[in-house]
Write a protein that holds these residues in place. Sequence first.
Motif, PDB file in Angstrom:
ATOM      1  N   VAL A   1       0.980  -1.305  -0.166  1.00  0.00           N
ATOM      2  CA  VAL A   1      -0.032   0.022   0.107  1.00  0.00           C
ATOM      3  C   VAL A   1       0.862   1.138   0.089  1.00  0.00           C
ATOM      4  N   ASP A   2       2.067   1.207   0.866  1.00  0.00           N
ATOM      5  CA  ASP A   2       2.811   2.433   0.781  1.00  0.00           C
ATOM      6  C   ASP A   2       3.455   2.741  -0.615  1.00  0.00           C
ATOM      7  N   ARG A   3       3.832   1.552  -1.176  1.00  0.00           N
ATOM      8  CA  ARG A   3       4.231   1.708  -2.588  1.00  0.00           C
ATOM      9  C   ARG A   3       3.461   2.169  -3.583  1.00  0.00           C
ATOM     10  N   PHE A   4       2.078   2.421  -3.237  1.00  0.00           N
ATOM     11  CA  PHE A   4       1.246   3.024  -4.054  1.00  0.00           C
ATOM     12  C   PHE A   4       1.449   4.283  -4.447  1.00  0.00           C
ATOM     13  N   TYR A   5       2.499   4.849  -3.524  1.00  0.00           N
ATOM     14  CA  TYR A   5       2.914   6.187  -3.594  1.00  0.00           C
ATOM     15  C   TYR A   5       3.386   6.448  -5.139  1.00  0.00           C
ATOM     16  N   SER A   6       4.340   5.681  -5.367  1.00  0.00           N
ATOM     17  CA  SER A   6       4.986   5.756  -6.805  1.00  0.00           C
ATOM     18  C   SER A   6       4.045   6.218  -8.082  1.00  0.00           C
ATOM     19  N   ARG A   7       2.731   5.650  -7.772  1.00  0.00           N
ATOM     20  CA  ARG A   7       1.919   5.970  -9.041  1.00  0.00           C
ATOM     21  C   ARG A   7       0.473   6.173  -8.369  1.00  0.00           C
ATOM     22  N   THR A   8       0.424   7.035  -7.540  1.00  0.00           N
ATOM     23  CA  THR A   8      -0.833   7.311  -6.699  1.00  0.00           C
ATOM     24  C   THR A   8      -1.981   7.623  -7.446  1.00  0.00           C
ATOM     25  N   THR A   9      -1.727   8.797  -8.396  1.00  0.00           N
ATOM     26  CA  THR A   9      -2.660   9.235  -9.322  1.00  0.00           C
ATOM     27  C   THR A   9      -3.277   8.335  -9.959  1.00  0.00           C
ATOM     28  N   ARG A  10      -2.255   7.553 -10.809  1.00  0.00           N
ATOM     29  CA  ARG A  10      -2.613   6.700 -11.861  1.00  0.00           C
ATOM     30  C   ARG A  10      -3.320   5.446 -11.284  1.00  0.00           C
ATOM     31  N   LEU A  11      -3.255   5.388  -9.848  1.00  0.00           N
ATOM     32  CA  LEU A  11      -4.091   3.994  -9.176  1.00  0.00           C
ATOM     33  C   LEU A  11      -5.465   4.770  -8.713  1.00  0.00           C
ATOM     34  N   ASN A  12      -5.555   5.856  -9.057  1.00  0.00           N
ATOM     35  CA  ASN A  12      -6.946   6.647  -8.406  1.00  0.00           C
ATOM     36  C   ASN A  12      -8.252   5.964  -9.469  1.00  0.00           C
ATOM     37  N   GLY A  13      -9.308   5.822  -8.776  1.00  0.00           N
ATOM     38  CA  GLY A  13     -10.454   5.841  -9.672  1.00  0.00           C
ATOM     39  C   GLY A  13     -10.826   4.308  -9.863  1.00  0.00           C
ATOM     40  N   LYS A  14      -9.829   3.134  -9.329  1.00  0.00           N
ATOM     41  CA  LYS A  14     -10.048   2.009  -9.628  1.00  0.00           C
ATOM     42  C   LYS A  14     -11.236   1.557  -8.690  1.00  0.00           C
ATOM     43  N   LYS A  15     -11.764   0.279  -8.996  1.00  0.00           N
ATOM     44  CA  LYS A  15     -12.565  -0.482  -8.123  1.00  0.00           C
ATOM     45  C   LYS A  15     -11.752  -1.169  -7.165  1.00  0.00           C
TER      46      LYS A  15
END
Length: 227
Positions: free
Chosen positions: A149-163
């Motif tokens: 979850v913390d590594r989401f940081y490297s692509r935070t915006t691009r992981l937005n909006g998912k289910k």
Amino acid sequence: MIMNRRDFIKVVGLGAVTLYLSGCGAAAVDGGKKESEASAQSSVSEGKAMKIVLINSSPHSEAQSTSRYLAQRFVDGAKSAGHEIFIFDAAHEETHPCQGCDHCGMDGDCVFNDAIQTKLMPKMLEADLLVLVTPLYYYGMSAQLKIIVDRFYSRTTRLNGKKSMIMATAWNSADWTMEALKTHYETLVRYMSWQDVGQVWAIGCGTRAMVERSEFGDMAFKIGSAL
Ligand SMILES: Cc1cc2nc3c(=O)[nH]c(=O)nc-3n(C[C@H](O)[C@H](O)[C@H](O)COP(=O)(O)O)c2cc1C
């Protein structure tokens, strides 16, 4: 049999009889109605095959793990509905916690060229649905999952909006057992602008026998098959 905060550790070392008495049957009757929760919004996929990434995070083996059992039931359901699943094993792949160096600038490569970057992130970026699966560890997610979850940081915006979806197993069956993790997950959903499509809070499921006897496997299957 309801356990308190301290009991889950004490009872872990005890034998099969205790496990049986403390098991999911009791949880389903006592705390199950309040604390367990499973929901799937119909036509989440609008009839299209979805790309699903499921992240397992228990260090227990496939045969022993309670959360992996729920994951497998969900996968069986989702596959029966024609969805494509990629499974990442956070406990056994090479992973590194975020160093906070900001090399990625929140949208770039991480300094760690590990399995998160090379295997998981590309799949997550193209996924429709992210499924987080964890044993409850001190009332939160496992460290293995938190690293991801913390590594989401490297692509935070691009992981937005998912289910998104979460499934967790715990020893305790008190109605507050999953409160902190549920709040954390729902805060993540809010921050990431995700659409939550299901939550399975498997209280009273400290061992494989307990979870297999419980109602939660069927809940997981149903959420998967209804996507
Ligand atoms: C380090 C550790 C911390 C745990 N913390 C909790 C806890 O806070 N509350 C609880 O009810 N169970 C707790 N448990 C029990 C596990 O959540 C439970 O046994 C779960 O079913 C394990 O899932 P798994 O087999 O998929 O790893 C803990 C177990 C371990 C090893």
